[in-house]
Write a protein that holds these residues in place. Structure first.
Motif, mmCIF file in Angstrom:
data_model
loop_
_atom_site.group_PDB
_atom_site.id
_atom_site.type_symbol
_atom_site.label_atom_id
_atom_site.label_comp_id
_atom_site.label_asym_id
_atom_site.label_seq_id
_atom_site.Cartn_x
_atom_site.Cartn_y
_atom_site.Cartn_z
ATOM 1 N N GLY A 192 0.804 -1.216 0.000
ATOM 2 C CA GLY A 192 0.000 0.000 0.000
ATOM 3 C C GLY A 192 0.834 1.260 0.000
ATOM 4 O O GLY A 192 0.536 2.230 -0.714
ATOM 5 N N LEU A 193 1.903 1.280 0.799
ATOM 6 C CA LEU A 193 2.770 2.455 0.860
ATOM 7 C C LEU A 193 3.489 2.680 -0.460
ATOM 8 O O LEU A 193 3.575 3.811 -0.958
ATOM 9 N N MET A 194 4.019 1.590 -1.055
ATOM 10 C CA MET A 194 4.694 1.741 -2.333
ATOM 11 C C MET A 194 3.723 2.218 -3.412
ATOM 12 O O MET A 194 4.053 3.077 -4.235
ATOM 13 N N CYS A 195 2.512 1.694 -3.385
ATOM 14 C CA CYS A 195 1.504 2.096 -4.356
ATOM 15 C C CYS A 195 1.184 3.584 -4.225
ATOM 16 O O CYS A 195 1.096 4.311 -5.225
ATOM 17 N N ALA A 196 1.029 4.059 -2.994
ATOM 18 C CA ALA A 196 0.707 5.469 -2.759
ATOM 19 C C ALA A 196 1.823 6.376 -3.252
ATOM 20 O O ALA A 196 1.574 7.420 -3.872
ATOM 21 N N VAL A 197 3.063 5.984 -2.991
ATOM 22 C CA VAL A 197 4.208 6.806 -3.403
ATOM 23 C C VAL A 197 4.357 6.816 -4.919
ATOM 24 O O VAL A 197 4.559 7.870 -5.532
ATOM 25 N N GLN A 198 4.258 5.646 -5.536
ATOM 26 C CA GLN A 198 4.396 5.576 -6.988
ATOM 27 C C GLN A 198 3.260 6.322 -7.690
ATOM 28 O O GLN A 198 3.463 6.936 -8.751
ATOM 29 N N ALA A 199 2.073 6.282 -7.107
ATOM 30 C CA ALA A 199 0.962 7.068 -7.651
ATOM 31 C C ALA A 199 1.278 8.554 -7.563
ATOM 32 O O ALA A 199 0.956 9.341 -8.461
ATOM 33 N N GLY A 200 1.926 8.944 -6.464
ATOM 34 C CA GLY A 200 2.325 10.338 -6.298
ATOM 35 C C GLY A 200 3.291 10.800 -7.377
ATOM 36 O O GLY A 200 3.186 11.919 -7.886
ATOM 37 N N TYR A 201 4.241 9.940 -7.739
ATOM 38 C CA TYR A 201 5.161 10.280 -8.829
ATOM 39 C C TYR A 201 4.411 10.579 -10.128
ATOM 40 O O TYR A 201 4.857 11.382 -10.950
ATOM 41 N N LEU A 202 3.286 9.909 -10.306
ATOM 42 C CA LEU A 202 2.492 10.057 -11.535
ATOM 43 C C LEU A 202 1.459 11.176 -11.432
ATOM 44 O O LEU A 202 0.623 11.348 -12.316
ATOM 45 N N GLY A 203 1.495 11.916 -10.334
ATOM 46 C CA GLY A 203 0.570 13.022 -10.161
ATOM 47 C C GLY A 203 -0.816 12.607 -9.712
ATOM 48 O O GLY A 203 -1.765 13.395 -9.806
ATOM 49 N N ARG A 234 -3.587 11.389 -6.822
ATOM 50 C CA ARG A 234 -3.871 11.571 -5.395
ATOM 51 C C ARG A 234 -4.608 10.357 -4.862
ATOM 52 O O ARG A 234 -5.567 9.884 -5.476
ATOM 53 N N VAL A 235 -4.161 9.870 -3.726
ATOM 54 C CA VAL A 235 -4.808 8.700 -3.123
ATOM 55 C C VAL A 235 -5.161 8.973 -1.671
ATOM 56 O O VAL A 235 -4.577 9.851 -1.025
ATOM 57 N N ILE A 236 -6.131 8.227 -1.205
ATOM 58 C CA ILE A 236 -6.459 8.188 0.222
ATOM 59 C C ILE A 236 -6.048 6.809 0.711
ATOM 60 O O ILE A 236 -6.492 5.785 0.181
ATOM 61 N N LEU A 237 -5.171 6.787 1.683
ATOM 62 C CA LEU A 237 -4.609 5.541 2.200
ATOM 63 C C LEU A 237 -5.163 5.285 3.597
ATOM 64 O O LEU A 237 -4.900 6.042 4.529
ATOM 65 N N LEU A 238 -5.960 4.234 3.731
ATOM 66 C CA LEU A 238 -6.605 3.909 5.004
ATOM 67 C C LEU A 238 -5.856 2.781 5.704
ATOM 68 O O LEU A 238 -5.619 1.724 5.117
ATOM 69 N N GLU A 239 -5.490 2.999 6.954
ATOM 70 C CA GLU A 239 -4.732 2.010 7.721
ATOM 71 C C GLU A 239 -5.413 1.730 9.050
ATOM 72 O O GLU A 239 -5.811 2.655 9.762
ATOM 73 N N LYS A 240 -5.525 0.455 9.393
ATOM 74 C CA LYS A 240 -6.185 0.053 10.632
ATOM 75 C C LYS A 240 -5.362 0.398 11.867
ATOM 76 O O LYS A 240 -5.899 0.780 12.901
ATOM 77 N N ASN A 241 -4.037 0.250 11.769
ATOM 78 C CA ASN A 241 -3.174 0.488 12.921
ATOM 79 C C ASN A 241 -2.952 1.982 13.172
ATOM 80 O O ASN A 241 -3.284 2.824 12.339
ATOM 81 N N ALA A 242 -2.367 2.263 14.331
ATOM 82 C CA ALA A 242 -2.111 3.658 14.698
ATOM 83 C C ALA A 242 -1.016 4.283 13.845
ATOM 84 O O ALA A 242 -0.945 5.503 13.701
ATOM 85 N N LYS A 243 -0.137 3.428 13.279
ATOM 86 C CA LYS A 243 0.943 3.914 12.425
ATOM 87 C C LYS A 243 1.046 3.009 11.203
ATOM 88 O O LYS A 243 0.689 1.835 11.254
ATOM 89 N N PRO A 244 1.565 3.522 10.105
ATOM 90 C CA PRO A 244 1.734 2.695 8.908
ATOM 91 C C PRO A 244 2.929 1.756 9.048
ATOM 92 O O PRO A 244 3.803 1.946 9.893
ATOM 93 N N GLY A 245 2.957 0.738 8.183
ATOM 94 C CA GLY A 245 4.126 -0.136 8.089
ATOM 95 C C GLY A 245 4.396 -0.998 9.300
ATOM 96 O O GLY A 245 5.564 -1.257 9.623
ATOM 97 N N ALA A 246 3.359 -1.482 9.965
ATOM 98 C CA ALA A 246 3.551 -2.242 11.207
ATOM 99 C C ALA A 246 4.431 -3.471 11.009
ATOM 100 O O ALA A 246 5.351 -3.730 11.796
ATOM 101 N N LYS A 247 4.173 -4.254 9.955
ATOM 102 C CA LYS A 247 4.963 -5.464 9.734
ATOM 103 C C LYS A 247 6.360 -5.144 9.220
ATOM 104 O O LYS A 247 7.298 -5.895 9.464
ATOM 105 N N ILE A 248 6.494 -4.026 8.511
ATOM 106 C CA ILE A 248 7.837 -3.612 8.085
ATOM 107 C C ILE A 248 8.705 -3.375 9.313
ATOM 108 O O ILE A 248 9.862 -3.789 9.369
ATOM 109 N N LEU A 249 8.121 -2.721 10.302
ATOM 110 C CA LEU A 249 8.876 -2.328 11.499
ATOM 111 C C LEU A 249 9.391 -3.512 12.301
ATOM 112 O O LEU A 249 10.427 -3.424 12.952
#
Length: 409
Positions: free
Chosen positions: A27-38, A40-55
Motif C-alpha cells: 500500500g505504501l509503495m503504491c501510494a508513493v508511486q501514484a504520487g510520482y504520476l501526479g 492523489r490517493v487516500i490511504l486507510l490504515e487500521k493500525n495507529a501507524k503505517p508499516g507495522a509489519k515492516i517495522l
C-alpha cells in the motif's frame, strides 16, 4: 506526520484518484508511486501507524529484498503470474529506490539485503515522508465498515474514533495483507471482501512458520532447546540447506521456516544432519586412524556436545568406532543423513511470517493486477496467492505489486 482527511473534491464527486486500503509495504509503495504520476490517493490504515509489519520484520532490521529474487522462489497456483510484475519492478529498482532516499543495502547471507543502519523504521520513514511530499492522505486508526461498488468507482465507509466517514474514488486497491500476526491488526478483510464479490480463494495456511512436535519425541526436542544445527531439510518437492533451531515445543530456524511453506499436516520430511559430508566415510577414516575413538568424539567435531549426547537415544555414541557393526553403521547413516520428522502441527498465524494462499491469481490480470470481473479493483501484496521464501522475497513482491497497481491509477 500523518495527513488528516481533507475531503478533497477530485474528479468531480470523487475524493481522490484511488483509495488504498492497507498501509503496509504494498500500500505504501503504491501510494508513493501514484504520487510520482501526479495521482492523489487516500490511504486507510487500521493500525495507529503505517508499516507495522515492516517495522518488526527481520527483528526490526527489515530484510527489504533479495538479490536473487525470481519467480522460482514463490509458491502460487500459477508461479508464472508474478513474472510480469517482476519485469516492471526489478530488484535493481528496489535497490535504486531506497538508495535515492539514503538507504544503502548490505547483504547478509543468501542474497538477503538489509539497510546498513539495520533500522526498519528508516524504510517506513521514506514512505511517510514521500506521502507527505505528494499530498497523499494517510489516515490511520481506521476501521473500514463497508465498500460499495458504484457505476463509476467505489465508496468506502470507514470509522475513525466515534465518527463515520465515506470516501469515493474511481479505483480501489486492496493491500490489507494476510492473516499472520493478528495482534498487529492482521485480518482476513481482503479475503472476505473477495468472497463477497464471488472471487475464487486459494485455501490459506500459515507459512514460514515454526513446527511443533508432540508425543513420544517431545521431550527429546525440548531438551535441545536453544541448540542450532546446520542441516539440509527436504521433502519430495524441495530442499533447503540452512540452520535449524531446536525449541521447547519443536523446531524453528531458517531451514524449518522454509520447508514449512511446503509442508502439510500429517507429512514427514527429512533432515540431513551433516550435509556435504558422508558419515560412513568419516567413520571409516576414523577407524583407520584411531579405531579406539568413541563415536561421540567424532560427533563432537561437528555438533555441540549437548546435541551429541542427545543422539544417544538413537545411536551407540559411547561405542568405539572400530567395533561398530554393519547394522549399527546403517543405523548411523540413516539417522544422520535421513533423520525423519513428522510434526504435529505449526505455531499458527501468531508466529507465521506470511500466509500461503489467498486471492486466486486467475481472478487478476498479471500485467496490471486488476480484478478481471470488477474493473478498477486491484489486489496486491500478501492477500494474493503469491508466497515467497524467507529472505526478503515477500517484500520484493509487495514493492513490485504496489508499483504495478500505481501505474493503473
Amino acid at each position: 506526520m500523518l495527513i488528516l482527511h481533507k475531503n478533497n473534491n477530485i474528479n468531480g464527486l470523487m475524493d481522490a484518484d484511488a483509495i488504498i486500503i492497507g498501509a503496509g509495504a504494498c500500500g505504501l509503495m503504491c501510494a508513493v508511486q501514484a504520487g510520482y504520476l501526479g495521482k492523489r490517493v487516500i490511504l486507510l490504515e487500521k493500525n495507529a501507524k503505517p508499516g507495522a509489519k515492516i517495522l518488526i520484520s527481520g527483528g526490526g532490521r527489515c530484510n527489504y529484498t533479495n538479490l536473487f529474487a525470481t519467480d522460482e522462489q514463490f509458491i502460487s497456483g500459477n508461479r508464472h503470474f508474478i513474472k510480469s510484475a517482476f519485469t516492471q519492478w526489478t530488484v535493481e529498482d528496489t535497490i535504486s529506490f531506497f538508495e535515492t532516499y539514503g538507504i544503502n543495502g548490505k547483504e547478509k547471507t543468501l542474497g538477503q539485503l538489509f539497510p546498513e543502519s539495520n533500522n526498519a523504521a528508516a524504510i517506513v520513514a521514506v514512505f511517510t515522508a514521500l506521502c507527505e511530499d505528494f499530498g497523499q492522505e494517510l489516515i490511520c486508526d481506521t476501521v473500514v465498515t463497508d465498500i460499495k461498488i458504484l457505476e463509476a468507482g467505489f465508496a468506502v465507509n470507514y470509522a475513525k474514533g466515534t465518527k463515520s466517514h465515506v470516501v469515493k474514488a474511481p479505483k480501489l486497491v486492496m493491500a490489507t495483507g494476510g492473516l499472520p500476526i493478528p495482534k498487529m491488526g492482521a485480518t482476513d478483510f481482503a479475503l472476505r471482501f473477495a468472497r463477497k464479490q464471488g472471487l475464487k480463494i486459494v485455501e490459506t495456511a500459515p507459512a514460514l512458520v515454526p513446527l511443533t512436535i508432540t508425543g513420544k519425541d517431545e521431550d527429546w526436542y525440548a531438551q535441545l532447546s536453544g541448540n542450532s544445527v546446520y542441516c539440509k531439510v527436504s521433502n519430495e518437492r524441495i530442499a533447503f540447506e540452512e540452520n535449524i533451531l531446536f525449541t521447547h515445543w519443536g523446531l524453528s530456524g531458517p531451514a524449518i521456516l522454509q520447508i514449512s511453506s511446503y509442508w502439510k499436516r500429517g507429512e514427514v520430511f527429512n533432515i540431513d544432519l551433516l550435509p556435504g559430508q558422508n558419515i560412513t566415510a568419516l567413520i571409516e577414516t576414523e577407524r583407520k586412524q584411531n579405531g579406539k575413538a568413541l563415536l561421540s568424539s567424532l560427533f563432537n567435531r561437528y555438533y555441540a556436545r549437548k546435541f551429541t549426547e542427545a543422539m544417544a537415544k538413537y545411536l551407540p555414541i559411547d561405542k568405539q568406532v572400530a567395533s561398530l557393526t554393519k547394522a549399527e553403521m546403517e543405523q548411523i547413516e540413516q539417522t544422520i543423513h535421513w533423520f525423519k520428522v513428522k510434526p504435529a502441527g505449526d505455531k499458527g498465524y501468531d508466529k507465521a511470517e506470511v500466509m500461503r494462499g489467498g486471492i486466486d491469481t486467475d481472478e487478476l490480470s498479471s500485467k496490471t493486477l486488476e480484478c478481471k470481473k470488477i474493473p478498477g479493483l486491484y489486489f496486491g501484496g500478501e492477500c494474493v496467492d503469491v508466497t515467497g521464501w524467507l529472505g526478503g522475497y515477500n517484500f520484493q513482491w509487495a514493492w513490485a505489486s504496489g508499483f504495478v497497481i500505481a501505474q493503473q491509477l
